[in-house]
Design an enzyme around this catalytic site. Structure first.
Site, PDB file in Angstrom:
ATOM      1  N   LYS A  48     -14.633  18.378  -0.713  1.00 42.84           N
ATOM      2  CA  LYS A  48     -13.482  18.382  -1.613  1.00 42.84           C
ATOM      3  C   LYS A  48     -12.607  17.152  -1.397  1.00 42.84           C
ATOM      4  CE  LYS A  48     -10.690  21.408   1.360  1.00 42.84           C
ATOM      5  NZ  LYS A  48      -9.953  22.685   1.432  1.00 42.84           N
TER       6      LYS A  48
ATOM      7  N   TYR B  23      14.109  -2.330   2.631  1.00 44.53           N
ATOM      8  CA  TYR B  23      15.046  -1.635   1.751  1.00 44.53           C
ATOM      9  C   TYR B  23      16.085  -0.839   2.538  1.00 44.53           C
ATOM     10  CZ  TYR B  23      12.305  -2.489  -2.512  1.00 44.53           C
ATOM     11  OH  TYR B  23      11.670  -3.069  -3.572  1.00 44.53           O
TER      12      TYR B  23
END
Length: 367
Positions: free
Chosen positions: A41, A262
């Protein structure tokens, strides 16, 4: 090794060692007298189903699991016809015929899915294979005990179906001493009595290491195949399958009081050298590693400074020889000096999330 001329253009290189994946599968398969499957998966936990599935088939794996129908359809093109493919979420409403068309076996999780698969079997005039999942306490997937009791009171509740597997899923297998493990195993033994003679499966990656009482007829490892530690807090018995190296874009010297990244969250305490590398959260490198994670240069740990941004992040490479850190040079984010589980710990998450988030912008090499 699969390589391409595009490698120098990429901001980072993700290397997948298929030999390690195969070795991990062999180790897990040798721990049981039964069979061993492989869970594919999320694109084989982010490292590439197209490459991993054929490698495991060559290693002798004959049973595979996906989460979604679409994953199962993709997988069917990659493995030999004799391999069984189970779809863990069962057939989405209206798609049962596609399961039949691509020879996929649904895992039936509730009375509605059971009814739909029986309806398809009736229309086709034949028995259809199915896995039956039982909820043993996780309250996520599987037929609840009350529903199972109601269904099994009807003698024809499985008419048209050929159960090939009865299964459940452990909630706390990565905590060997947790009482829920034994409680689920005992509940599983009780509930599966309504399906006598049907092969059983309970153990996921961590469940394999709980011992033979949890092995039954089929193991279902996923994360362990790809090197994630199935026994947190203990030495990892499996091989690392993934490494990640990022390229340096720019190097600069900064002064005391200068800001990196930032939000002005990192203010330099003195003169430093900062390398900007071309990996960010758009690549799946978690933003929560800001100010907490590390990279390695020739085995030397260098910290991530400032916030991880969309396409880049800063590393404090003060003290690293200048000729070693130049534009185009590589630094190690995962590999010999830092495992996926160690990255996950720094990010405050688990190795599963780190692997499955790794993005498509990396150049990928398969060994």
């Amino acid at each position: 090794m699969v390589e391409s001329v595009e490698a120098p253009r990429a901001g980072a290189v993700l290397t997948v060692d298929l030999g390690a994946v195969r070795a991990n599968y062999r180790q897990l398969a040798n721990m049981t007298r039964g069979a061993c499957a492989a869970v594919m998966k999320a694109d084989a936990y982010g490292i590439g189903m197209e490459q991993v599935a054929p490698a495991l088939a060559l290693e002798g794996c004959k049973v595979f699991f996906t989460a979604h129908l679409e994953e199962g359809i993709r997988l069917r093109q990659l493995v030999p016809e004799h391999c069984a493919i189970y779809v863990l979420h069962g057939p989405p409403p209206g798609t049962a015929k596609e399961c039949f068309q691509y020879d996929l076996t649904p895992v039936l999780n509730d009375p509605g899915q059971l009814h739909e698969w029986r309806t398809v079997a009736h229309k086709l005039g034949r028995e259809l294979p199915a896995a039956i999942q039982l909820d043993t306490g996780m309250s996520r997937m599987g037929i609840a005990s009350t529903d199972l009791a109601a269904l099994s009171r009807t003698s024809d509740w499985l008419q048209g179906l050929r159960p090939t597997l009865v299964m459940s899923h452990l909630a706390c297998a990565d905590e060997p001493g947790h009482p829920m493990n034994d409680a689920q195993r005992r509940r599983f033994d009780t509930l599966r009595e309504v399906l006598p003679g049907v092969p059983a499966s309970l153990a996921n990656s961590s469940g394999v290491f709980l011992g033979p009482d949890y092995h039954y007829d089929l193991l279902r490892p996923g994360a362990a195949l790809y090197g994630i530690n199935p026994q947190p807090g203990m030495p990892n018995p499996l091989r690392q399958a993934v490494s990640l190296r990022a390229r340096v874009v720019q190097v600069r010297s900064v002064c005391e009081g200068d800001v990196v990244g930032y939000g002005a969250h990192h203010v330099c305490a003195g003169e430093r050298r900062i390398a900007t590398v071309a990996v960010g959260y758009a690549d799946g490198w978690l933003r929560s590693l800001s100010g907490r994670g590390f990279a390695f240069v020739d085995g030397i740990k260098v910290p991530i400074v400032g916030r991880v941004s969309m396409d880049s992040m800063g590393l404090d490479v003060t003290g690293i020889p200048a000729e070693r850190i130049v534009p185009g040079a590589e630094v190690e984010l995962m590999g010999a000096h830092q495992t996926v589980d160690e990255v996950a710990s720094a990010a405050g998450t688990i190795g599963y999330e780190v692997l499955t988030r790794l993005g498509s912008r990396f150049h990928r090499r398969y060994l």
